[in-house]
Write a protein that holds these residues in place. Structure first.
Motif, PDB file in Angstrom:
ATOM      1  N   ILE A  38      -3.118 -23.810   1.420  1.00 64.55           N
ATOM      2  CA  ILE A  38      -4.048 -24.122   0.342  1.00 64.55           C
ATOM      3  C   ILE A  38      -3.719 -25.501  -0.214  1.00 64.55           C
ATOM      4  CG2 ILE A  38      -4.835 -23.454  -1.951  1.00 64.55           C
ATOM      5  CD1 ILE A  38      -4.332 -20.566  -1.150  1.00 64.55           C
ATOM      6  N   LYS A  39      -4.721 -26.362  -0.236  1.00 63.68           N
ATOM      7  CA  LYS A  39      -4.565 -27.723  -0.759  1.00 63.68           C
ATOM      8  C   LYS A  39      -5.460 -27.880  -1.967  1.00 63.68           C
ATOM      9  CE  LYS A  39      -1.982 -28.809   2.708  1.00 63.68           C
ATOM     10  NZ  LYS A  39      -0.571 -28.672   2.558  1.00 63.68           N
ATOM     11  N   ASP A  40      -4.981 -28.610  -2.968  1.00 66.50           N
ATOM     12  CA  ASP A  40      -5.783 -28.848  -4.163  1.00 66.50           C
ATOM     13  C   ASP A  40      -6.724 -30.014  -3.921  1.00 66.50           C
ATOM     14  OD1 ASP A  40      -4.706 -26.814  -5.666  1.00 66.50           O
ATOM     15  OD2 ASP A  40      -3.128 -28.049  -6.519  1.00 66.50           O
ATOM     16  N   TYR A  41      -7.998 -29.779  -4.161  1.00 64.72           N
ATOM     17  CA  TYR A  41      -9.017 -30.813  -4.065  1.00 64.72           C
ATOM     18  C   TYR A  41      -9.458 -31.141  -5.484  1.00 64.72           C
ATOM     19  CZ  TYR A  41     -13.476 -33.069  -3.171  1.00 64.72           C
ATOM     20  OH  TYR A  41     -14.507 -33.952  -3.162  1.00 64.72           O
ATOM     21  N   GLU A  42      -9.354 -32.402  -5.850  1.00 61.22           N
ATOM     22  CA  GLU A  42      -9.731 -32.827  -7.196  1.00 61.22           C
ATOM     23  C   GLU A  42     -11.103 -33.492  -7.142  1.00 61.22           C
ATOM     24  OE1 GLU A  42      -7.866 -36.086  -9.911  1.00 61.22           O
ATOM     25  OE2 GLU A  42      -6.640 -34.268 -10.078  1.00 61.22           O
ATOM     26  N   ALA A  43     -12.090 -32.820  -7.732  1.00 61.73           N
ATOM     27  CA  ALA A  43     -13.454 -33.336  -7.744  1.00 61.73           C
ATOM     28  C   ALA A  43     -13.664 -34.158  -9.009  1.00 61.73           C
ATOM     29  CB  ALA A  43     -14.448 -32.183  -7.682  1.00 61.73           C
ATOM     30  N   HIS A  44     -13.952 -35.427  -8.829  1.00 66.85           N
ATOM     31  CA  HIS A  44     -14.265 -36.334  -9.945  1.00 66.85           C
ATOM     32  C   HIS A  44     -15.745 -36.663  -9.838  1.00 66.85           C
ATOM     33  CE1 HIS A  44     -14.485 -40.723 -11.311  1.00 66.85           C
ATOM     34  NE2 HIS A  44     -14.584 -39.963 -12.383  1.00 66.85           N
ATOM     35  N   ILE A  45     -16.523 -36.138 -10.777  1.00 68.90           N
ATOM     36  CA  ILE A  45     -17.972 -36.299 -10.732  1.00 68.90           C
ATOM     37  C   ILE A  45     -18.452 -36.943 -12.027  1.00 68.90           C
ATOM     38  CG2 ILE A  45     -20.194 -35.119 -10.439  1.00 68.90           C
ATOM     39  CD1 ILE A  45     -18.371 -34.748  -8.040  1.00 68.90           C
ATOM     40  N   ASP A  46     -19.208 -38.024 -11.912  1.00 71.58           N
ATOM     41  CA  ASP A  46     -19.896 -38.642 -13.043  1.00 71.58           C
ATOM     42  C   ASP A  46     -21.387 -38.432 -12.816  1.00 71.58           C
ATOM     43  OD1 ASP A  46     -17.591 -39.603 -14.309  1.00 71.58           O
ATOM     44  OD2 ASP A  46     -17.570 -41.404 -13.078  1.00 71.58           O
ATOM     45  N   CYS A  96     -14.803 -44.815 -17.287  1.00 69.42           N
ATOM     46  CA  CYS A  96     -14.398 -43.408 -17.298  1.00 69.42           C
ATOM     47  C   CYS A  96     -12.895 -43.322 -17.068  1.00 69.42           C
ATOM     48  CB  CYS A  96     -15.172 -42.605 -16.258  1.00 69.42           C
ATOM     49  SG  CYS A  96     -14.589 -42.722 -14.570  1.00 69.42           S
ATOM     50  N   PRO A  97     -12.266 -42.189 -17.377  1.00 69.13           N
ATOM     51  CA  PRO A  97     -10.809 -42.064 -17.240  1.00 69.13           C
ATOM     52  C   PRO A  97     -10.270 -42.313 -15.829  1.00 69.13           C
ATOM     53  CG  PRO A  97     -11.662 -40.281 -18.579  1.00 69.13           C
ATOM     54  CD  PRO A  97     -12.843 -41.027 -18.048  1.00 69.13           C
ATOM     55  N   LYS A  98     -11.102 -42.181 -14.806  1.00 68.24           N
ATOM     56  CA  LYS A  98     -10.653 -42.438 -13.442  1.00 68.24           C
ATOM     57  C   LYS A  98     -10.910 -43.877 -12.997  1.00 68.24           C
ATOM     58  CE  LYS A  98      -9.034 -38.659 -11.472  1.00 68.24           C
ATOM     59  NZ  LYS A  98      -7.845 -38.580 -10.672  1.00 68.24           N
ATOM     60  N   GLY A  99     -11.412 -44.710 -13.909  1.00 65.97           N
ATOM     61  CA  GLY A  99     -11.580 -46.118 -13.599  1.00 65.97           C
ATOM     62  C   GLY A  99     -12.968 -46.547 -13.197  1.00 65.97           C
ATOM     63  N   GLY A 100     -13.893 -45.611 -13.034  1.00 61.80           N
ATOM     64  CA  GLY A 100     -15.262 -45.967 -12.676  1.00 61.80           C
ATOM     65  C   GLY A 100     -16.030 -46.493 -13.878  1.00 61.80           C
ATOM     66  N   THR A 101     -17.111 -47.193 -13.623  1.00 63.43           N
ATOM     67  CA  THR A 101     -17.942 -47.735 -14.685  1.00 63.43           C
ATOM     68  C   THR A 101     -19.133 -46.816 -14.904  1.00 63.43           C
ATOM     69  OG1 THR A 101     -17.310 -49.974 -14.106  1.00 63.43           O
ATOM     70  CG2 THR A 101     -19.298 -49.725 -15.426  1.00 63.43           C
ATOM     71  N   ILE A 102     -19.346 -46.453 -16.157  1.00 59.39           N
ATOM     72  CA  ILE A 102     -20.484 -45.620 -16.526  1.00 59.39           C
ATOM     73  C   ILE A 102     -21.453 -46.505 -17.287  1.00 59.39           C
ATOM     74  CG2 ILE A 102     -21.208 -43.639 -17.909  1.00 59.39           C
ATOM     75  CD1 ILE A 102     -18.490 -42.383 -17.295  1.00 59.39           C
ATOM     76  N   SER A 103     -22.672 -46.627 -16.761  1.00 58.82           N
ATOM     77  CA  SER A 103     -23.644 -47.544 -17.355  1.00 58.82           C
ATOM     78  C   SER A 103     -24.831 -46.838 -17.991  1.00 58.82           C
ATOM     79  CB  SER A 103     -24.140 -48.522 -16.286  1.00 58.82           C
ATOM     80  OG  SER A 103     -24.694 -47.816 -15.210  1.00 58.82           O
ATOM     81  N   ARG A 104     -24.870 -45.528 -17.904  1.00 54.21           N
ATOM     82  CA  ARG A 104     -25.960 -44.748 -18.491  1.00 54.21           C
ATOM     83  C   ARG A 104     -25.382 -43.487 -19.110  1.00 54.21           C
ATOM     84  NH1 ARG A 104     -31.130 -44.317 -14.844  1.00 54.21           N
ATOM     85  NH2 ARG A 104     -31.213 -42.565 -16.239  1.00 54.21           N
ATOM     86  N   TYR A 130     -20.909 -38.609 -22.333  1.00 49.57           N
ATOM     87  CA  TYR A 130     -21.234 -39.933 -22.857  1.00 49.57           C
ATOM     88  C   TYR A 130     -22.714 -39.916 -23.223  1.00 49.57           C
ATOM     89  CZ  TYR A 130     -16.793 -41.254 -20.755  1.00 49.57           C
ATOM     90  OH  TYR A 130     -15.470 -41.325 -20.422  1.00 49.57           O
ATOM     91  N   PRO A 131     -23.046 -39.637 -24.490  1.00 48.10           N
ATOM     92  CA  PRO A 131     -24.454 -39.469 -24.879  1.00 48.10           C
ATOM     93  C   PRO A 131     -25.217 -40.782 -24.963  1.00 48.10           C
ATOM     94  CG  PRO A 131     -23.020 -39.087 -26.754  1.00 48.10           C
ATOM     95  CD  PRO A 131     -22.128 -39.349 -25.582  1.00 48.10           C
TER      96      PRO A 131
END
Length: 183
Positions: free
Chosen positions: A166-174, A127-135, A117-118
């Motif tokens: 083995i468990k899948d960990y999904e990292a969602h980083i903004d 964002c696609p996971k529902g969080g708000t991106i303000s910058r 998001y430039p």
């Protein structure tokens, strides 16, 4: 308690066996479960840090116009060519995203989504996971398989499970980008 210890009828042995049973079968398993969760939280934090650094490095390596008004997704070949090698360096992976010997990952890592998001966009956006991106930000979702470290083989033995642990960990980083820094 003093009378119990002075008793000659064998209750001291029973007390020792009882307390030993409590320590071995109650206190130590609870401690090991808490310690296992702590180790998994440390692994998750190390993964988040590696993905966060990869997001910043990928943005810096890209030639994104400051006046760009559209988001750039991982479908663009530019991001894939830049992001993947940086992720392999930060997470100690091979070029095909399989783990090297001392990697946190226990299997092949999957890049699910990378979106830039430039600065030229109008904010806030969702964002696609529902969080708000303000910058200006880099949004990424990475799936990393991680393995339990303690007592997994003992658990498998007693429960008869054939799971590999083995468990899948999904990292969602903004990752927010530096805002008014000169290029």
């Amino acid at each position: 308690m003093y009378k119990v210890l002075k008793n000659n009828k064998g209750s001291v042995v029973t007390d020792i066996l009882f307390y030993g049973f409590i320590i071995v079968f109650v206190i130590l398993p609870i401690f090991s479960m808490v310690f296992e969760q702590y180790i998994l939280l440390l692994k998750a934090q190390a993964i988040k840090d590696a993905v966060d650094v990869t997001n910043l490095a990928a943005y810096n390596a890209m030639k994104v116009s400051d006046k760009s008004e559209t988001k750039i997704t991982a479908d663009a070949e530019d991001i894939k060519n830049i992001y993947k090698p940086l992720l392999t360096l930060n997470m100690n992976l091979n070029s095909d995203l399989t783990p090297k010997e001392n990697s946190i990952a226990a299997g092949k890592v999957e890049i699910i989504n990378v979106t830039v998001y430039p600065k030229g966009m109008s904010f806030p956006v969702t964002c696609p996971k529902g969080g708000t991106i303000s910058r200006p930000s880099v949004h990424s979702i990475i799936k990393i398989p991680i393995k339990h470290t303690l007592f997994w083989n003992v658990y498998r033995f007693f429960t008869g499970t054939t799971d590999d642990g083995i468990k899948d960990y999904e990292a969602h980083i903004d990752t927010e980008l530096p805002y008014n820094n000169p290029d």
